[in-house]
Structure formats: structure tokens, C-alpha cells
Design an enzyme around this catalytic site. Sequence first.
Site, PDB file in Angstrom:
ATOM      1  N   GLU A  55       0.826  -1.196   0.000  1.00 45.94           N
ATOM      2  CA  GLU A  55       0.000   0.000   0.000  1.00 45.94           C
ATOM      3  C   GLU A  55       0.864   1.251   0.000  1.00 45.94           C
ATOM      4  O   GLU A  55       1.980   1.257   0.526  1.00 45.94           O
ATOM      5  CB  GLU A  55      -0.919   0.021   1.234  1.00 45.94           C
ATOM      6  CG  GLU A  55      -1.900  -1.130   1.262  1.00 45.94           C
ATOM      7  CD  GLU A  55      -2.843  -1.086   2.451  1.00 45.94           C
ATOM      8  OE1 GLU A  55      -3.767  -1.902   2.477  1.00 45.94           O
ATOM      9  OE2 GLU A  55      -2.649  -0.238   3.342  1.00 45.94           O
ATOM     10  N   CYS A 102       3.346   8.474   1.069  1.00 47.53           N
ATOM     11  CA  CYS A 102       3.928   7.521   2.007  1.00 47.53           C
ATOM     12  C   CYS A 102       4.050   6.196   1.267  1.00 47.53           C
ATOM     13  O   CYS A 102       3.038   5.626   0.829  1.00 47.53           O
ATOM     14  CB  CYS A 102       3.029   7.387   3.242  1.00 47.53           C
ATOM     15  SG  CYS A 102       3.580   6.143   4.428  1.00 47.53           S
ATOM     16  N   CYS A 132       6.460  -6.739   7.093  1.00 44.98           N
ATOM     17  CA  CYS A 132       7.582  -6.163   7.839  1.00 44.98           C
ATOM     18  C   CYS A 132       8.086  -7.191   8.828  1.00 44.98           C
ATOM     19  O   CYS A 132       7.301  -7.938   9.412  1.00 44.98           O
ATOM     20  CB  CYS A 132       7.142  -4.895   8.571  1.00 44.98           C
ATOM     21  SG  CYS A 132       8.490  -4.052   9.467  1.00 44.98           S
ATOM     22  N   CYS A 186       6.593  -4.890  15.510  1.00 47.89           N
ATOM     23  CA  CYS A 186       6.079  -4.009  16.557  1.00 47.89           C
ATOM     24  C   CYS A 186       4.611  -4.368  16.813  1.00 47.89           C
ATOM     25  O   CYS A 186       3.805  -4.389  15.877  1.00 47.89           O
ATOM     26  CB  CYS A 186       6.203  -2.540  16.141  1.00 47.89           C
ATOM     27  SG  CYS A 186       7.921  -2.014  15.870  1.00 47.89           S
ATOM     28  N   CYS A 245       1.454  -2.288  15.468  1.00 46.21           N
ATOM     29  CA  CYS A 245       1.458  -1.940  14.046  1.00 46.21           C
ATOM     30  C   CYS A 245       0.871  -3.088  13.241  1.00 46.21           C
ATOM     31  O   CYS A 245       1.314  -4.240  13.357  1.00 46.21           O
ATOM     32  CB  CYS A 245       2.882  -1.647  13.601  1.00 46.21           C
ATOM     33  SG  CYS A 245       3.049  -1.352  11.814  1.00 46.21           S
ATOM     34  N   CYS A 273      -0.590   6.049  10.015  1.00 44.70           N
ATOM     35  CA  CYS A 273       0.597   5.367  10.531  1.00 44.70           C
ATOM     36  C   CYS A 273       0.210   4.105  11.301  1.00 44.70           C
ATOM     37  O   CYS A 273      -0.658   4.139  12.174  1.00 44.70           O
ATOM     38  CB  CYS A 273       1.378   6.299  11.458  1.00 44.70           C
ATOM     39  SG  CYS A 273       2.012   7.780  10.652  1.00 44.70           S
TER      40      CYS A 273
END
Length: 397
Positions: A118, A131, A138, A142, A145, A389
Site C-alpha cells: 500500500e 507515504c 515487515c 512491533c 502496528c 501510521c
Amino acid sequence: MTTELPTPTSRPAPGALTFAAPRRGKAPTHLADLDLAGRKAWAQELGVPGFRADQVSRHYFERLTTDPQEMTDLPKGGRDELVGTLLPPLLTPVRTLSADEGATLKQVHRLHDGAMVESVLMRYPGRVTICISSQAGCGMNCPFCATGQQGLTRNLSTAEIVEQVAAAARAVRHGDLAGGTAVENEDADHEPPTVEQALRVSNVVFMGMGEALANYKAALGAIHRLVDPAPEGLGMSARGVTMSTVGLVPAMDKLAGEGIPVTLALSLHAPDDELRDELVPINTRWKVDEALDAARRYFDATGRRVSIEYALIRDINDQAWRADLLGEKLNARGRGWVHVNPIPLNPTPGSKWTASRRGVEQQFVERLRAHGIPTTVRDTRGSEIDGACGQLAAVTD
């Protein structure tokens, strides 16, 4: 029906880190993967003069076109084949979601192997920011997230990263992005864009899916394609590019030595090791002080003020004493080198955490400012379309 980003196995175990990306089919080689000399050599290998690569580069980077029919300076015979080889399709649009009266667009792209990523395109007064993603998924894990909870599917190629920007620039040029009225209240340490930049894309932030510094070679190549002058690249100002990291210290130092003054953003989220070990598992490798020392070295090497990103999580990391500790640690490394962006935590499915109360957020900001730290709460654009975010998960309905 829901289609989700393919994952290498299952969700990662709490605290587990993944640095080595799973091997998948390599993305097709694209003109944007190479510097100009490499493109000319590639054209010659294909049996055409090297200057044809220069011509196609001008169409791609200056005119923002991939349509062979618009490249009338190329010989008609073999034109389609040459352009199809040098500019193979890398991103297939899957879905576009709009927010902020059309001033924010979240684009979901399918890659050649079915993985999805995305990017989020945002218009602000006087500038357009995108962005972008550097990995599918990933490996930094975290827990607050959405991307981090997916695990790492694979690294993106340089051209797959660049094409997100090029595709966004084409969308802006075609009028797909409406005018915005929100004020961009993030780090203001950027030069005002030119009219031409505002008509295209003036700012790029590596804050989408993935840890860009864990995909260092491709990310650096993408930075070059963004900032190198046409026809080598898009000719953007390096000051309009922001590289975000959770704190891969060796890579931060390596980037500082590249001589490209992009802005560095360190996703800190806690000033003490005990909590950061839980919130940002990379802290088990490189501690808070090590990450801050590397950030200060980056400022010393580039002269670019570093941004500290801090997601405010209710009753977890938003205590006043943590604001004081952060202010003390930043001031211990000097004055004038850093800016803090507190970010109200954006909700993600199944998360046990939520954003701080508004009064607590304000107190956190005021305590940092009392230490003389420039502090601005980051604008959370696109949260209603899961485009803010920590929300990017490449899920389509």
C-alpha cells in the site's frame, strides 16, 4: 470476500525479528532499477543503441508516461517491444480508497507474485506527499502496528519502490487527487516546493509497509532515482525525502555516509529500554541510547534535523515522566538537532491498545516543550480508510 497479503508462515511470535526476506520470484528488471549507465548497457544487450534508454528514461521520469504510443521519438518498428521490456508493469491497481474529501488516497497494489503493498497519497496546502512501502509486510514485529503483525513476505525491488511514486505522480497529473484544506503540522524543516513539484509529488516518506533500512540496497537505489536529476531520476529535492527506521543502528550510520541529505525519522515510541524492548523489538539488539547516538551522528554528518516519531499509547508510554526522560536524553546530545512528532495511536484490528487521552497528549507535548524540544503532534490523515501510521496491512474487501 477478503484477500490478504500472503505471509511466509503464520504471524510472528512476540518479539521475533526477521531480517532475511523469504526468497520469492524476482521482480522483472525495470529501467528504474538501474542508473543511466546501466540502462544504456542493458539497451545495448537488447541490440538497440544505448541512447534509446536515455529517451525512454526521459519519458518515464520527466513526462511520467509508460505508453509507447506517446514515445514518438522511438522508431515505430519494435517500439512496443522495447518499451515493454524496459518498463514492464510492476504494480497492478487493486483498490483505491479516498478520504479527506479526496485529498487523501490509499492505493493497494498487487505485485507480480501476488504480494500486495500500500501507498498513501496526500495533498496539503502547497505540497503533495506520498507515504511509500519498501517491503511487503515487515519483519520488525512491533505489536501495535498492523504491518508488523503480518510478518515479512519479501523485499521490494528498487523499481517497485520508485513506481509507487511515479504512479502517484501520474495520478496527481491526471487530477485524481483533490485539493486539501488540512494544514501539514509535521516537521516543518523542509524547503517550500516549487510549482512543478507541487504539480507532481514534492515529498516522499518511507513510512509505509516495511523497514526500509532492512532493504538497504533497494531503498538507497530508490532514493537515487527520486533525487537524481532527469533523465537519471525524478529530480526531487533530497530535503523532501524522509527515511524512517525503528533503529537499525549500523544502517543508520551507513546512510549518514552516503552524502544524500534526506531527513531521518527514528521511530522511538519509548525512552526507556524496559518498555521499548516490548514495543519495538529491535531494541533488544540496539538500545535506546545507541539509537539516539546514531541519530545524532546522522545530524552531524548531514546537517539535517532528525525527527523522533512517538506513537502515544494510552497508559503505556504517555506518562509525563517518560516525556521528561525523553527530553533529558535528547538534550544530553545537544540542542537544535532534533524534532519530536508525537502520533496519536491509530486503531488496528484486534489491538489491545488505543490512543492517549487528549489531555494526556497535550501534557506530554508541553513537558517536551518545557525541555526546549520542538514538538508537533503529527496529523493523522486517512485513519478512516486504514491509511494512517501503523494501519497499512494490504487487505482488500
